[in-house]
Motif scaffolding. Structure first.
Motif, PDB file in Angstrom:
ATOM      1  N   UNK A  89       0.844  -1.206   0.000  1.00  0.00           N
ATOM      2  CA  UNK A  89       0.000   0.000   0.000  1.00  0.00           C
ATOM      3  C   UNK A  89       0.874   1.249   0.000  1.00  0.00           C
ATOM      4  N   UNK A  90       1.927   1.209   0.825  1.00  0.00           N
ATOM      5  CA  UNK A  90       2.818   2.366   0.920  1.00  0.00           C
ATOM      6  C   UNK A  90       3.529   2.614  -0.417  1.00  0.00           C
ATOM      7  N   UNK A 129       2.513   1.717  -3.293  1.00  0.00           N
ATOM      8  CA  UNK A 129       1.499   2.163  -4.237  1.00  0.00           C
ATOM      9  C   UNK A 129       1.232   3.667  -4.107  1.00  0.00           C
ATOM     10  N   UNK A 130       1.228   4.142  -2.863  1.00  0.00           N
ATOM     11  CA  UNK A 130       1.043   5.583  -2.652  1.00  0.00           C
ATOM     12  C   UNK A 130       2.198   6.375  -3.246  1.00  0.00           C
ATOM     13  N   UNK A 138       1.730   6.473  -6.901  1.00  0.00           N
ATOM     14  CA  UNK A 138       0.637   7.398  -7.263  1.00  0.00           C
ATOM     15  C   UNK A 138       1.148   8.840  -7.269  1.00  0.00           C
ATOM     16  N   UNK A 139       1.997   9.185  -6.307  1.00  0.00           N
ATOM     17  CA  UNK A 139       2.536  10.555  -6.252  1.00  0.00           C
ATOM     18  C   UNK A 139       3.462  10.797  -7.452  1.00  0.00           C
ATOM     19  N   UNK A 178       3.325   9.288 -10.307  1.00  0.00           N
ATOM     20  CA  UNK A 178       2.473   9.321 -11.508  1.00  0.00           C
ATOM     21  C   UNK A 178       1.834  10.698 -11.691  1.00  0.00           C
ATOM     22  N   UNK A 179       1.272  11.234 -10.598  1.00  0.00           N
ATOM     23  CA  UNK A 179       0.615  12.536 -10.713  1.00  0.00           C
ATOM     24  C   UNK A 179       1.646  13.646 -10.965  1.00  0.00           C
ATOM     25  N   UNK A 180       2.836  13.512 -10.369  1.00  0.00           N
ATOM     26  CA  UNK A 180       3.862  14.541 -10.580  1.00  0.00           C
ATOM     27  C   UNK A 180       4.336  14.537 -12.028  1.00  0.00           C
ATOM     28  N   UNK A 194       2.650  13.391 -14.486  1.00  0.00           N
ATOM     29  CA  UNK A 194       1.469  13.815 -15.252  1.00  0.00           C
ATOM     30  C   UNK A 194       1.347  15.330 -15.267  1.00  0.00           C
ATOM     31  N   UNK A 195       1.647  15.950 -14.137  1.00  0.00           N
ATOM     32  CA  UNK A 195       1.582  17.418 -14.068  1.00  0.00           C
ATOM     33  C   UNK A 195       2.628  18.042 -14.988  1.00  0.00           C
ATOM     34  N   UNK A 232       3.822   2.058 -14.471  1.00  0.00           N
ATOM     35  CA  UNK A 232       2.903   0.955 -14.789  1.00  0.00           C
ATOM     36  C   UNK A 232       3.517  -0.376 -14.370  1.00  0.00           C
ATOM     37  N   UNK A 238       3.456  -0.671 -10.690  1.00  0.00           N
ATOM     38  CA  UNK A 238       2.085  -0.916 -10.245  1.00  0.00           C
ATOM     39  C   UNK A 238       1.699  -2.389 -10.438  1.00  0.00           C
ATOM     40  N   UNK A 246      -0.940  17.482  -5.827  1.00  0.00           N
ATOM     41  CA  UNK A 246      -0.563  17.369  -7.243  1.00  0.00           C
ATOM     42  C   UNK A 246      -1.774  17.063  -8.119  1.00  0.00           C
ATOM     43  N   UNK A 268      -3.524  19.275 -11.159  1.00  0.00           N
ATOM     44  CA  UNK A 268      -3.813  18.757 -12.506  1.00  0.00           C
ATOM     45  C   UNK A 268      -5.279  18.994 -12.878  1.00  0.00           C
TER      46      UNK A 268
END
Lengths: 223, 145
Positions: free
Chosen positions: A21-22, A24-25, A28-29, A31-33, A35-36, A67, A70, B17, B21
């Motif tokens: 879980x950790x 994965x978090x 996720x961070x 991925x979003x970074x 992505x930004x 990916x 993940x 973040x 977005x």
């Protein structure tokens, strides 16, 4: 498995699941970074940023690795939850696919391709999930110890005449397949595999002509 | 009018973040880092869609969902899940969540679910408005009761 060993496995599984879980978090961070960064690049004029294409390429690489990470954590999490219920109903097709993902690194280190052959229908049995995975992994390891580089191992779950079987088939690049088959049941690990299969209420056999280790399993185990 | 989103996740960097977005895609986004903080923000403002992490310290996702539905029944909720918490998300859908998403999620999937959730809320509000108008036309004095 005795009570203490069961507790140990459950503890190991619980901690591992928590860690996935950790991780994965973290993924996720990341991925979003990334992505930004992609979003910002998309709204940046071509002329204003001369290295735009290089950045895009690198961001694509990061995305691919996220990916990959993940997929790995998803499988590790599923594996970590295996001891939650035992015995439990499992689909041998899914167990074989998961084992391929979990053991692929061990095969890759020997340049061996590991695959799962899918049975057309679900092959569901009630068994001990951890011990079943152990039996599959032990079979793979036995073959990996004997097979030469660039060979292939395929896991074939199937149901024939009310018998539930997982065939661990191999294809080698040398003509010594039969010699390998004959040495399988005399190797040190074979005894351990047989013990695991006894715990599962089944047997391990070899089929020299089909180049397979056959794991016979009962359709249901009560304790 | 911009769609109003409340993003609730105890992973601060993730929430910050992702909200940035979503803002670049023209959403009006507020973040909360706990279930309790989310409820405080919901008391002050009307959101169209709440994106809610299932596993948080303190008030967990399911309890937070129950409180959100009590406080703002029309606000649609999307549950954010990780490994092993899909069952919790399904339980959430039984008690009123619109849908769930696996973390990390693809942006196009997230956008599609937000838009669908918003549509449902909009249609629901439309039906309430229509019912109110009909009631008003048949019995104008009823609004003073």
């Amino acid at each position: 498995m005795n009570k203490c060993a069961e507790k140990e496995v459950a503890f190991f599984g619980k901690i591992t699941a928590g860690i996935t879980h950790e991780i994965n978090n973290v993924l996720a961070i990341i991925k979003e970074s990334s992505g930004l960064l992609e979003d910002i690049l998309a709204i940046t004029e071509e002329d204003a940023f001369p290295h735009k294409d290089r950045f895009k390429k690198i961001l694509n690489r990061i995305s691919g690795q996220i990916q990959r990470g993940n997929d790995i954590t998803t499988n590790l999490n599923r594996f970590a939850h295996s001891p939650d219920y035992s015995p439990a109903s499992v689909d041998l097709n899914e167990v074989a696919e998961q084992m391929v993902l979990l053991a692929s690194r061990f095969a890759r280190l020997k340049n061996v391709i590991l695959k799962a052959g899918h049975h057309d229908e679900s092959v569901i049995i009630k068994t001990h999930p951890v011990a079943l995975q152990m039996a599959l992994f032990e079979s793979i390891e036995i073959i990996l110890d004997l097979i030469t580089s660039r060979g292939k191992i395929i896991l074939f779950p199937r149901k024939t005449d009310n018998q539930y079987v997982v065939g661990v088939h191999f294809e080698d690049t040398t003509p010594d397949d039969i010699v390998i088959m004959q040495s399988i049941s005399s190797c040190d690990r074979w005894e351990s595999l047989e013990k695991t299969m006894v715990y599962l209420g089944g047997t391990a056999e070899t089929d020299d002509s089909a180049l397979e280790i056959l794991l016979y399993l009962p359709n249901s185990i009560d304790k | 009018m911009k769609k109003r989103i409340l993003l609730v996740d105890d992973e601060k960097e993730f929430a910050d973040t992702l909200s940035e977005r979503l803002r670049t895609r023209d959403f009006d986004v507020t973040t909360a880092y706990s279930g309790d903080e989310a409820l405080e923000k919901l008391k002050e403002y009307n959101y169209d869609v709440t994106i809610l992490d299932v596993q948080m310290p303190g008030l967990n996702g399911i309890d937070a969902l129950r409180e959100i539905k009590k406080l703002k029944p029309l606000t649609e909720v999307l549950m954010l899940t990780g490994h092993g918490t899909v069952e919790t998300a399904i339980e959430g859908m039984k008690i009123g969540a619109y849908d769930f998403l696996m973390k990390p999620c693809e942006m196009d999937v997230l956008l599609s679910k937000i838009n669908n959730a918003y549509e449902r809320k909009y249609k629901h509000e439309e039906r309430i408005r229509k019912a109110f108008t009909e009631k008003l036309s048949t019995s104008p004095m009823s609004v003073f009761k």
